[in-house]
Design a protein around this motif. Structure first.
Motif, PDB file in Angstrom:
ATOM      1  N   GLU A 169       0.866  -1.176   0.000  1.00  0.00           N
ATOM      2  CA  GLU A 169       0.000   0.000   0.000  1.00  0.00           C
ATOM      3  C   GLU A 169       0.903   1.226   0.000  1.00  0.00           C
ATOM      4  O   GLU A 169       1.805   1.337   0.828  1.00  0.00           O
ATOM      5  CB  GLU A 169      -0.891  -0.005   1.239  1.00  0.00           C
ATOM      6  N   LEU A 170       0.655   2.124  -0.954  1.00  0.00           N
ATOM      7  CA  LEU A 170       1.512   3.304  -1.104  1.00  0.00           C
ATOM      8  C   LEU A 170       0.705   4.591  -1.003  1.00  0.00           C
ATOM      9  O   LEU A 170      -0.459   4.633  -1.396  1.00  0.00           O
ATOM     10  CB  LEU A 170       2.219   3.275  -2.466  1.00  0.00           C
ATOM     11  N   GLU A 171       1.353   5.630  -0.494  1.00  0.00           N
ATOM     12  CA  GLU A 171       0.762   6.958  -0.502  1.00  0.00           C
ATOM     13  C   GLU A 171       1.081   7.612  -1.840  1.00  0.00           C
ATOM     14  O   GLU A 171       2.135   7.370  -2.422  1.00  0.00           O
ATOM     15  CB  GLU A 171       1.348   7.811   0.622  1.00  0.00           C
ATOM     16  N   SER A 172       0.177   8.458  -2.310  1.00  0.00           N
ATOM     17  CA  SER A 172       0.392   9.144  -3.568  1.00  0.00           C
ATOM     18  C   SER A 172       0.419  10.646  -3.349  1.00  0.00           C
ATOM     19  O   SER A 172      -0.453  11.193  -2.685  1.00  0.00           O
ATOM     20  CB  SER A 172      -0.705   8.792  -4.563  1.00  0.00           C
ATOM     21  N   ALA A 173       1.417  11.285  -3.922  1.00  0.00           N
ATOM     22  CA  ALA A 173       1.506  12.735  -3.856  1.00  0.00           C
ATOM     23  C   ALA A 173       1.099  13.358  -5.188  1.00  0.00           C
ATOM     24  O   ALA A 173       1.165  14.560  -5.363  1.00  0.00           O
ATOM     25  CB  ALA A 173       2.929  13.147  -3.494  1.00  0.00           C
ATOM     26  N   VAL A 174       0.661  12.522  -6.120  1.00  0.00           N
ATOM     27  CA  VAL A 174       0.295  12.997  -7.447  1.00  0.00           C
ATOM     28  C   VAL A 174      -1.127  13.546  -7.412  1.00  0.00           C
ATOM     29  O   VAL A 174      -2.057  12.849  -6.994  1.00  0.00           O
ATOM     30  CB  VAL A 174       0.405  11.848  -8.479  1.00  0.00           C
ATOM     31  N   PRO A 175      -1.313  14.795  -7.824  1.00  0.00           N
ATOM     32  CA  PRO A 175      -2.662  15.365  -7.836  1.00  0.00           C
ATOM     33  C   PRO A 175      -3.619  14.527  -8.687  1.00  0.00           C
ATOM     34  O   PRO A 175      -3.253  14.042  -9.757  1.00  0.00           O
ATOM     35  CB  PRO A 175      -2.456  16.746  -8.462  1.00  0.00           C
ATOM     36  N   GLY A 176      -4.818  14.335  -8.190  1.00  0.00           N
ATOM     37  CA  GLY A 176      -5.821  13.569  -8.916  1.00  0.00           C
ATOM     38  C   GLY A 176      -5.844  12.089  -8.576  1.00  0.00           C
ATOM     39  O   GLY A 176      -6.765  11.384  -8.946  1.00  0.00           O
ATOM     40  N   PHE A 177      -4.820  11.599  -7.899  1.00  0.00           N
ATOM     41  CA  PHE A 177      -4.778  10.207  -7.488  1.00  0.00           C
ATOM     42  C   PHE A 177      -5.304  10.097  -6.063  1.00  0.00           C
ATOM     43  O   PHE A 177      -5.187  11.034  -5.279  1.00  0.00           O
ATOM     44  CB  PHE A 177      -3.346   9.658  -7.543  1.00  0.00           C
ATOM     45  N   PRO A 178      -5.852   8.949  -5.707  1.00  0.00           N
ATOM     46  CA  PRO A 178      -6.292   8.784  -4.320  1.00  0.00           C
ATOM     47  C   PRO A 178      -5.082   8.829  -3.382  1.00  0.00           C
ATOM     48  O   PRO A 178      -3.959   8.517  -3.794  1.00  0.00           O
ATOM     49  CB  PRO A 178      -6.945   7.398  -4.300  1.00  0.00           C
ATOM     50  N   PRO A 179      -5.289   9.226  -2.140  1.00  0.00           N
ATOM     51  CA  PRO A 179      -4.156   9.350  -1.215  1.00  0.00           C
ATOM     52  C   PRO A 179      -3.437   8.020  -0.954  1.00  0.00           C
ATOM     53  O   PRO A 179      -2.245   8.001  -0.700  1.00  0.00           O
ATOM     54  CB  PRO A 179      -4.770   9.894   0.060  1.00  0.00           C
ATOM     55  N   LEU A 180      -4.166   6.905  -1.014  1.00  0.00           N
ATOM     56  CA  LEU A 180      -3.566   5.576  -0.852  1.00  0.00           C
ATOM     57  C   LEU A 180      -3.981   4.700  -2.028  1.00  0.00           C
ATOM     58  O   LEU A 180      -5.130   4.738  -2.467  1.00  0.00           O
ATOM     59  CB  LEU A 180      -4.042   4.909   0.440  1.00  0.00           C
TER      60      LEU A 180
END
Length: 90
Positions: A29-40
């Motif tokens: 499970e990863l966190e996303s810092a990319v705008p528009g992607f879910p946080p996890l």
């Protein structure tokens, strides 16, 4: 919490093996810092006995991944990671 996470990862691994056979599976499970992607989101990587590498992403937290999120068996070739490609996720 950690026990629930381990159970969720075990379920995803079992579903992946059910679809793609006797494979080695890694679930992250990863966190996303990319705008528009879910946080996890969840990344599933698997390898065959012949050392072929495959992966896919599910844009949900690990605990929310369901069996219907696992791609169908016939989609396996599209999940292949070409030899020498550094995908950065697994």
């Amino acid at each position: 919490m950690e026990h629930e996470r381990a159970n969720a990862a075990s379920r995803v691994k079992a579903w992946t093996r059910g679809r793609f056979g006797d494979v080695t599976v890694l679930v992250t499970e990863l966190e996303s810092a990319v705008p528009g992607f879910p946080p996890l989101h969840t990344v599933v990587a698997f390898w065959t006995a012949e050392r072929e590498h495959f992966h896919f992403k599910v844009f949900r937290p690990l605990a929310e991944v369901g069996e219907t999120d696992i791609p169908p068996r016939w989609y396996r070739d599209a999940l292949r990671v070409p030899l020498g490609l550094d995908c950065g996720c697994c």
